[in-house]
Design an enzyme around this catalytic site. Structure first.
Site, mmCIF file in Angstrom:
data_model
loop_
_atom_site.group_PDB
_atom_site.id
_atom_site.type_symbol
_atom_site.label_atom_id
_atom_site.label_comp_id
_atom_site.label_asym_id
_atom_site.label_seq_id
_atom_site.Cartn_x
_atom_site.Cartn_y
_atom_site.Cartn_z
ATOM 1 N N VAL A 201 -8.699 28.583 13.189
ATOM 2 C CA VAL A 201 -7.353 28.871 12.658
ATOM 3 C C VAL A 201 -7.207 30.330 12.206
ATOM 4 O O VAL A 201 -6.132 30.739 11.786
ATOM 5 C CB VAL A 201 -6.944 27.929 11.492
ATOM 6 N N LYS A 202 -8.281 31.116 12.313
ATOM 7 C CA LYS A 202 -8.237 32.493 11.828
ATOM 8 C C LYS A 202 -7.719 33.462 12.916
ATOM 9 O O LYS A 202 -7.404 33.052 14.018
ATOM 10 C CB LYS A 202 -9.634 32.907 11.340
#
Ligand SMILES: Cc1ncc(COP(=O)(O)O)c(C=O)c1O
Length: 386
Positions: A201-202
Site C-alpha cells: 500500500v506504500k
C-alpha cells in the site's frame, strides 16, 4: 462501473445498488511489465539474496532521499527494530513516541527491552506535539520516535532541536512519507535515522520490505550487522575474497531483503516521482470536493511541507452530522468504497492496556480516532474512482 448515486437513489446500506460493482481498496500496488522483467532477470541470475541488487538498490535509494547511507531490511517493522537497536535502546531506557500510529512504531521499542512513553499529537497534523514530548523527557529517554502521519512530515525542526538539546537520537518513522519534503528537503536526510516501508500500500513496493536512511556511518554499520545475524562481513564479500572465516560480533537477526525484492524496488524507484505526483493530484481533487462540506475536515498541510499522501484521512464533525462514524463507514463499504480507519491509538490496544495498565490519556489522539476515516488513496486511482 455504475454511475455515482444521485441523492434520489437508495443507498446500498439501505438495499440500493452499490455505487461500484467491485471494491475500491484504500490502497494498493501498481506493477508494470518492467517490474516483472526486473524480477525475472534476478530469478535467472546467480544471486537470489545477498547479491549485487541489494547494494544497488540501497545506493540509488540513498541518493533519491538525500541520505549518505541506506540499509535495507525485510520489512518496515524490521527496519524500525534496526533503528532502535542502532540508537542503543535497551532495558531501563525510554523512547518517546506517538499513539497515533501503527503499533510497529511502539513495538520496536519493546523489542529492545525498552519502554515506550507516549506523548499526544498536534490537533492539525496528528503528528507528535513537540510541547508534549518535552514534558515526557526524563533521564531515561534515549530516543524520540516521530511518525510522519499520512505522509505529512512531523515537526522535524523542533523535534531535532529537542533531541539535540537532550543528547538523544531522533528516529523518524517515515513509513508513510517516502518522497515528502520538509522545508525544501526530502525526508531521509533530516533525522538521525529515517525508516521506510515497502509494503504494497506504500509509494514503492517490494512485497514486504523496508529501509533505514542515515547520514551517520557508524549507525549504518550497526544497522548492516544487526540485519545479518550480527556478522561482521557479508556472504558475497567472503565468496569473492575466497574466505570462509566470519565473526558474529553481536546478537542480530536475519532481517535481510532479497535480491528479488531489491530488483523490484529498483524498478519501482524509477516511477516514484510520477506516483507521488499522482497522489498529490488525488489529494487536490479530494480537497476541492470537500471544500464546501463543513462536516468533513480534510488533512491540514503546514507551511513549508509537501506531503507524500500515503493516506487521505478525513475527520468527521460528528457534532453537525446526524449519524456516527460507524454508520458512515458501513455505508461507504456497502457502496464498495474501501475506507479504513488509521489509527486505533496504540495505548488502547489490549496488549498495551494489559501490559502497562496505564491510566494516562492522550485527548487529541483519542478524539481524532473517533472521527477518522481514511479514503482510498493510491497512485493508480482514476479521476472517476476519486
Ligand atoms: C507508521 C508505520 N510504521 C511502521 C509500519 C510497518 O511497516 P511494515 O508493514 O513494512 O512492516 C507501518 C506499516 O504500515 C506503518 O504504517
Amino acid at each position: 462501473m455504475n454511475a455515482l448515486p444521485t441523492k434520489l437513489e437508495t443507498l446500498a446500506i439501505h438495499g440500493g445498488t452499490p455505487a461500484r460493482g467491485k471494491l475500491l481498496p484504500y490502497g494498493r500496488q501498481s506493477l508494470d511489465d518492467s517490474d516483472v522483467q526486473a524480477v525475472v532477470e534476478v530469478l535467472q541470475s546467480d544471486w537470489l539474496t545477498t547479491g549485487p541488487k541489494i547494494g544497488e538498490f540501497e545506493e540509488r535509494f540513498a541518493a533519491w532521499v538525500g541520505a549518505r547511507h541506506a540499509v535495507s531490511f525485510s520489512s518496515g517493522t524490521a527496519a524500525l527494530h534496526g533503528a532502535t537497536f542502532a540508537a542503543g535502546l535497551g532495558p531501563g531506557d525510554e523512547a518517546i513516541t506517538t499513539p497515533m500510529t501503527f503499533c510497529a512504531t511502539a513495538n520496536c521499542i519493546l523489542y529492545q527491552g525498552a519502554l515506550p512513553v507516549f506523548a499526544d499529537v498536534s490537533p492539525d497534523t496528528l503528528n507528535l506535539d513537540p510541547g508534549e514530548v518535552s514534558k515526557k523527557i526524563s533521564s531515561r529517554t534515549k530516543a524520540i520516535i516521530a511518525v510522519d502521519y499520512a505522509g505529512h512530515p512531523a515537526a522535524l525542526d523542533e523535534l531535532a532541536e529537542l533531541a539535540k538539546t537532550q543528547g538523544v537520537l531522533l528516529i523518524e518513522d517515515a513509513c508513510h512519507a517516502l518522497g515528502a519534503e520538509f522545508q525544501g528537503t526530502r525526508v531521509g536526510g533530516i533525522a538521525d535515522l529515517t525508516v521506510f516501508s515497502f509494503h504494497p500500500v506504500k509509494h514503492l513496493t517490494t512485497g514486504e520490505g523496508g529501509m533505514v536512511a542515515t547520514n551517520d556511518t557508524r549507525l549504518a554499520e550497526a544497522l548492516r550487522r544487526f540485519r545479518n545475524h550480527g556478522i561482521s562481513s557479508e556472504a558475497r564479500e567472503r565468496q569473492e575474497a575466497g574466505q570462509w572465516f566470519y565473526e558474529m560480533v553481536l546478537l542480530g537477526f536475519n532481517y535481510r531483503l532479497t535480491d528479488i525484492a531489491c530488483a523490484l524496488g529498483l524498478s519501482q524507484l524509477g516511477r516514484l516521482a510520477e506516483n507521488l505526483a499522482r497522489r498529490r493530484e488525488i489529494a487536490a481533487q479530494y480537497a476541492a470536493a470537500f471544500r464546501d462540506m463543513p462536516a468533513i475536515v480534510i488533512p491540514a498541510v503546514r507551511e513549508g511541507v509537501v506531503p507524500a499522501w500515503h493516506l487521505y484521512p478525513v475527520r468527521l464533525k460528528l457534532e453537525i452530522l446526524g449519524v456516527g462514524r460507524r454508520e458512515i463507514f458501513r455505508a461507504l463499504r456497502a457502496e464498495n468504497i474501501g475506507v479504513n480507519v488509521h489509527y486505533i491509538p496504540v495505548h488502547q490496544h489490549s496488549y498495551y492496556r494489559e501490559r502497562f495498565k496505564s491510566h494516562e490519556s492522550y485527548p487529541v489522539a483519542e478524539d481524532a480516532y473517533e472521527r477518522l476515516i481514511s479514503l482510498p488513496m493510491f497512485h493508480a486511482m482514476t479521476a472517476q474512482d476519486v
